[in-house]
Write a protein that holds these residues in place. Structure first.
Motif, PDB file in Angstrom:
ATOM      1  N   LEU A  64      -0.186   6.870  -4.404  1.00 20.51           N
ATOM      2  CA  LEU A  64      -0.696   5.639  -3.827  1.00 20.51           C
ATOM      3  C   LEU A  64       0.407   4.898  -3.086  1.00 20.51           C
ATOM      4  CD1 LEU A  64      -2.759   4.489  -6.900  1.00 20.51           C
ATOM      5  CD2 LEU A  64      -3.719   5.107  -4.694  1.00 20.51           C
ATOM      6  N   VAL A  65       0.061   4.295  -1.968  1.00 20.81           N
ATOM      7  CA  VAL A  65       1.025   3.529  -1.182  1.00 20.81           C
ATOM      8  C   VAL A  65       0.429   2.157  -0.906  1.00 20.81           C
ATOM      9  CG1 VAL A  65       2.214   3.327   1.031  1.00 20.81           C
ATOM     10  CG2 VAL A  65       2.087   5.538  -0.107  1.00 20.81           C
ATOM     11  N   GLY A  66       1.205   1.130  -1.130  1.00 19.52           N
ATOM     12  CA  GLY A  66       0.734  -0.221  -0.840  1.00 19.52           C
ATOM     13  C   GLY A  66       1.518  -1.255  -1.613  1.00 19.52           C
ATOM     14  N   GLU A  67       1.836  -2.363  -0.958  1.00 18.78           N
ATOM     15  CA  GLU A  67       2.567  -3.454  -1.595  1.00 18.78           C
ATOM     16  C   GLU A  67       1.793  -4.765  -1.543  1.00 18.78           C
ATOM     17  OE1 GLU A  67       6.293  -3.590   0.403  1.00 18.78           O
ATOM     18  OE2 GLU A  67       7.010  -1.682  -0.409  1.00 18.78           O
ATOM     19  N   SER A  68       0.558  -4.716  -1.084  1.00 18.29           N
ATOM     20  CA  SER A  68      -0.247  -5.926  -0.974  1.00 18.29           C
ATOM     21  C   SER A  68      -0.650  -6.427  -2.357  1.00 18.29           C
ATOM     22  CB  SER A  68      -1.505  -5.652  -0.148  1.00 18.29           C
ATOM     23  OG  SER A  68      -2.305  -4.667  -0.786  1.00 18.29           O
ATOM     24  N   VAL A  69      -1.070  -7.681  -2.403  1.00 19.13           N
ATOM     25  CA  VAL A  69      -1.530  -8.272  -3.667  1.00 19.13           C
ATOM     26  C   VAL A  69      -2.699  -7.470  -4.221  1.00 19.13           C
ATOM     27  CG1 VAL A  69      -2.569 -10.315  -4.708  1.00 19.13           C
ATOM     28  CG2 VAL A  69      -0.721 -10.579  -3.046  1.00 19.13           C
ATOM     29  N   LEU A  94       2.795   0.274   6.588  1.00 16.47           N
ATOM     30  CA  LEU A  94       3.479   1.041   5.555  1.00 16.47           C
ATOM     31  C   LEU A  94       2.836   2.415   5.404  1.00 16.47           C
ATOM     32  CD1 LEU A  94       5.667   0.909   3.296  1.00 16.47           C
ATOM     33  CD2 LEU A  94       3.862   0.110   1.762  1.00 16.47           C
ATOM     34  N   LEU A  95       1.515   2.431   5.371  1.00 13.41           N
ATOM     35  CA  LEU A  95       0.775   3.687   5.307  1.00 13.41           C
ATOM     36  C   LEU A  95       0.975   4.510   6.574  1.00 13.41           C
ATOM     37  CD1 LEU A  95      -2.488   2.242   3.779  1.00 13.41           C
ATOM     38  CD2 LEU A  95      -1.204   4.122   2.759  1.00 13.41           C
ATOM     39  N   ALA A  96       0.875   3.842   7.726  1.00 12.15           N
ATOM     40  CA  ALA A  96       1.033   4.546   9.001  1.00 12.15           C
ATOM     41  C   ALA A  96       2.407   5.204   9.091  1.00 12.15           C
ATOM     42  CB  ALA A  96       0.827   3.576  10.164  1.00 12.15           C
ATOM     43  N   GLY A  97       3.431   4.494   8.635  1.00 15.63           N
ATOM     44  CA  GLY A  97       4.781   5.049   8.659  1.00 15.63           C
ATOM     45  C   GLY A  97       4.918   6.247   7.743  1.00 15.63           C
ATOM     46  N   GLN A  98       4.253   6.196   6.584  1.00 16.27           N
ATOM     47  CA  GLN A  98       4.294   7.309   5.650  1.00 16.27           C
ATOM     48  C   GLN A  98       3.629   8.541   6.258  1.00 16.27           C
ATOM     49  OE1 GLN A  98       5.716   7.196   2.547  1.00 16.27           O
ATOM     50  NE2 GLN A  98       5.286   9.372   2.204  1.00 16.27           N
ATOM     51  N   PHE A  99       2.478   8.329   6.874  1.00  7.59           N
ATOM     52  CA  PHE A  99       1.777   9.440   7.514  1.00  7.59           C
ATOM     53  C   PHE A  99       2.581   9.988   8.690  1.00  7.59           C
ATOM     54  CE2 PHE A  99      -2.307   7.413   5.849  1.00  7.59           C
ATOM     55  CZ  PHE A  99      -2.417   8.324   4.818  1.00  7.59           C
ATOM     56  N   LEU A 100       3.181   9.101   9.470  1.00  6.02           N
ATOM     57  CA  LEU A 100       3.976   9.530  10.623  1.00  6.02           C
ATOM     58  C   LEU A 100       5.104  10.449  10.168  1.00  6.02           C
ATOM     59  CD1 LEU A 100       4.645   9.225  13.678  1.00  6.02           C
ATOM     60  CD2 LEU A 100       6.151   7.344  13.029  1.00  6.02           C
ATOM     61  N   LYS A 101       5.815  10.047   9.141  1.00  6.25           N
ATOM     62  CA  LYS A 101       6.923  10.854   8.630  1.00  6.25           C
ATOM     63  C   LYS A 101       6.439  12.212   8.152  1.00  6.25           C
ATOM     64  CE  LYS A 101      10.516  10.889   5.066  1.00  6.25           C
ATOM     65  NZ  LYS A 101      11.106  10.145   3.915  1.00  6.25           N
ATOM     66  N   SER A 102       5.340  12.210   7.406  1.00  5.20           N
ATOM     67  CA  SER A 102       4.815  13.453   6.845  1.00  5.20           C
ATOM     68  C   SER A 102       4.372  14.426   7.928  1.00  5.20           C
ATOM     69  CB  SER A 102       3.643  13.139   5.906  1.00  5.20           C
ATOM     70  OG  SER A 102       3.039  14.315   5.441  1.00  5.20           O
ATOM     71  N   PHE A 103       3.586  13.933   8.895  1.00  8.85           N
ATOM     72  CA  PHE A 103       3.066  14.822   9.935  1.00  8.85           C
ATOM     73  C   PHE A 103       4.137  15.226  10.946  1.00  8.85           C
ATOM     74  CE2 PHE A 103      -1.064  12.725   8.750  1.00  8.85           C
ATOM     75  CZ  PHE A 103      -1.593  13.850   8.149  1.00  8.85           C
ATOM     76  N   ARG A 127      -6.631  -5.219   3.171  1.00  8.91           N
ATOM     77  CA  ARG A 127      -5.211  -5.148   2.789  1.00  8.91           C
ATOM     78  C   ARG A 127      -4.392  -4.673   3.985  1.00  8.91           C
ATOM     79  NH1 ARG A 127      -3.297   0.039   0.376  1.00  8.91           N
ATOM     80  NH2 ARG A 127      -4.962   1.574   0.407  1.00  8.91           N
ATOM     81  N   LYS A 128      -4.565  -5.394   5.087  1.00  8.82           N
ATOM     82  CA  LYS A 128      -3.891  -5.025   6.323  1.00  8.82           C
ATOM     83  C   LYS A 128      -2.366  -5.081   6.200  1.00  8.82           C
ATOM     84  CE  LYS A 128      -6.944  -3.804   9.435  1.00  8.82           C
ATOM     85  NZ  LYS A 128      -7.151  -4.545  10.675  1.00  8.82           N
ATOM     86  N   GLY A 129      -1.873  -5.793   5.174  1.00  2.49           N
ATOM     87  CA  GLY A 129      -0.433  -5.824   4.978  1.00  2.49           C
ATOM     88  C   GLY A 129       0.148  -4.462   4.655  1.00  2.49           C
ATOM     89  N   ASP A 130      -0.693  -3.537   4.171  1.00  2.65           N
ATOM     90  CA  ASP A 130      -0.245  -2.186   3.844  1.00  2.65           C
ATOM     91  C   ASP A 130      -0.396  -1.225   5.016  1.00  2.65           C
ATOM     92  OD1 ASP A 130       0.297  -2.936   1.224  1.00  2.65           O
ATOM     93  OD2 ASP A 130      -1.727  -2.451   0.546  1.00  2.65           O
TER      94      ASP A 130
END
Length: 470
Positions: free
Chosen positions: A144-149, A324-333, A318-321
């Motif tokens: 799971l990825v996310g830092e939002s409330v 963060l998610l996009a960056g994780q996917f970018l790195k992976s792909f 939870r747009k604050g995440d």
């Protein structure tokens, strides 16, 4: 949890009784048979975690037993018993798939150590078998990825409930990560060293789904050429996730309710119930209470499933995440495709933040994967993204937005044209600047525009020139 069951096959009654006593003292439930054929019959009828068999037995050797069970129960560990004079045969047995061997005479501590190791290896093998498909589908994004409330509340809930044995109902829109939450619960539970099995209740027809869940006996229906263990039995001792539970038929719901009440399953065509010990987690993308009102979901089953509810927020909440998610996917792909990508152009970030993501995290993942594949530069550009709605033909409106007269229609069409042109124009400018190292004069000349006109377009788009390069 119930005791792990071990089957011992040996023609020597002293060895059978010795293994029963030694392993019984360690908390295992041991059953013994005197030959290989009897062992195969018991394996067809009952579920065991481990087989201990003598290498040499009258009628059917341990190797033959091993070869017979490997085709239908590849996950069952087999420990071969042999004398010192037959070590070479034991090694050959391991080549055929035996997990380990016990050389006579053997001590109590050696027996217990071999059994524990074999059972630990079984858990690892089952995890590999049943996680491989899911992990490949998420391209290694298995956490799971996310830092939002909103997500911090989910994390707290996971930690609160993981240690319990209570049934959990995870609800949320498609693509919000319900299976990831179920895996996280399993990973933090006392069952984490046992099997996690996930099944999508929408993937199979009703008859096939029941066979998949509860198993079937040989000849119970056309095509049932051999007895098959169901996922409830395979997950015994571990965690079973039933995803999209709202799609179960009322008939299957009734059978599931009985399983939860009695903690036994009866294979299709079978008559003998099989006791199971599982942690059940269910997930749904629909409102089960609404289905109850429509008569499509049993209320008594709902109360059995909804002991501990977990609600996952959609990505738009939870747009604050998002980045963060996009960056994780970018790195992976990027790693997967062998590309060096530094990040996203500003207009890409704006487009992502302004999109409502009906497909949630899964849709974001798909968008980023496509953008990485299509990208040609160090940054993801707007044209790489190919977001839904880029084509005006895909534009849709709700009733309140429908123009009421010709003037409103004309204005709305103008706005739509502008919405389509702005991202295209912005991408055109950034592309030209990047090709010319952000030199405005060279960029304007290359695309066939006067410098003042090019600058005016930059100003309109809010693109600031990099003065140190121009």
């Amino acid at each position: 949890m119930k005791r792990e069951r071990i089957l011992v096959a040996d023609d020597d009654a002293v060895i059978r009784e010795g293994l029963r006593r030694i392993l019984g003292m360690e908390g295992y439930e041991v059953e013994t048979v005197s030959n290989g054929r009897a062992a195969l019959e018991r394996l067809k009828d009952e579920s065991f975690r481990l087989l201990i068999t003598d290498l040499k037995m009258p009628g059917m050797s341990g190797i033959e037993v091993l070869q017979s069970i490997r085709s239908c129960q590849p996950e069952l560990p087999v420990v071969m018993i042999t004398g010192y004079a037959a070590i070479d045969n034991a090694v050959e047995a391991m080549k055929h798939g035996a997990t380990d061997y016990l050389a006579k005479p053997f001590g109590n501590e050696e027996i217990v150590a071999k059994v524990r190791t074999a059972l630990d290896n079984r858990a690892i093998l089952l995890d590999e078998i049943y996680l491989r498909r899911e992990l490949s589908e998420t391209h290694g994004f298995d956490r799971l990825v996310g830092e939002s409330v909103e997500m911090k509340k989910v994390y707290q809930r996971i930690l609160q409930v993981a240690a319990s044995e209570s049934t959990i109902l995870i609800s949320g829109e498609s693509g919000t990560g319900k299976e990831l939450v179920a895996r996280a619960i399993h990973a933090h539970s006392p069952r984490r060293h046992q099997t996690f099995v996930a099944v999508d209740c929408t993937a199979l027809a009703e008859s096939l789904l029941e066979s998949e869940l509860f198993g079937h006996v040989k000849g119970s229906f056309t095509g049932a050429t051999q007895t098959k263990r169901g996922l409830f039995e395979i997950a015994d001792g571990g965690t079973l996730l039933l995803d999209e539970i709202g799609n179960l038929s009322l008939t299957t719901q009734a059978k599931l309710l009985r399983v939860l009440q009695e903690r036994v399953v009866t294979p299709i065509g079978g008559t003998k119930p099989i006791t199971i010990d599982i942690r059940l987690i269910t997930a749904t993308n629909v409102n089960l209470r609404e289905l109850i009102k429509l008569g499509r979901f049993r209320e008594d089953l709902f109360f059995r499933l909804n002991i501990i509810p977990i609600e996952l927020p959609p990505l738009r909440e939870r747009k604050g995440d998002l980045m963060l998610l996009a960056g994780q996917f970018l790195k992976s792909f990027a790693e997967e495709n062998g590309k060096e990508l530094r990040g996203f152009c500003p207009d890409v970030i704006d487009s992502l933040k302004n999109y409502h993501f009906p497909g949630n995290v899964r849709e974001l993942e798909n968008l980023i994967e496509r953008a990485v594949v299509l990208s040609t530069g160090p940054l993801i550009q707007r044209q790489d993204l190919e977001m839904p709605g880029d084509d005006l033909a895909e534009y849709s409106v709700v009733a309140s937005e429908v123009p009421q007269d010709a003037n409103e229609l004309k204005e709305r069409k103008r706005m739509l044209r502008e919405q389509a042109v702005v991202p295209l124009e912005r991408a055109f400018l950034i592309n030209a600047l990047e090709r010319n190292d952000w030199n405005i004069t060279r960029a304007a000349d290359e695309v066939g525009m006067q410098r003042p006109n090019f600058q005016a377009m930059l100003k309109k788009q809010g693109i600031v020139s990099r003065t140190h390069r121009d």
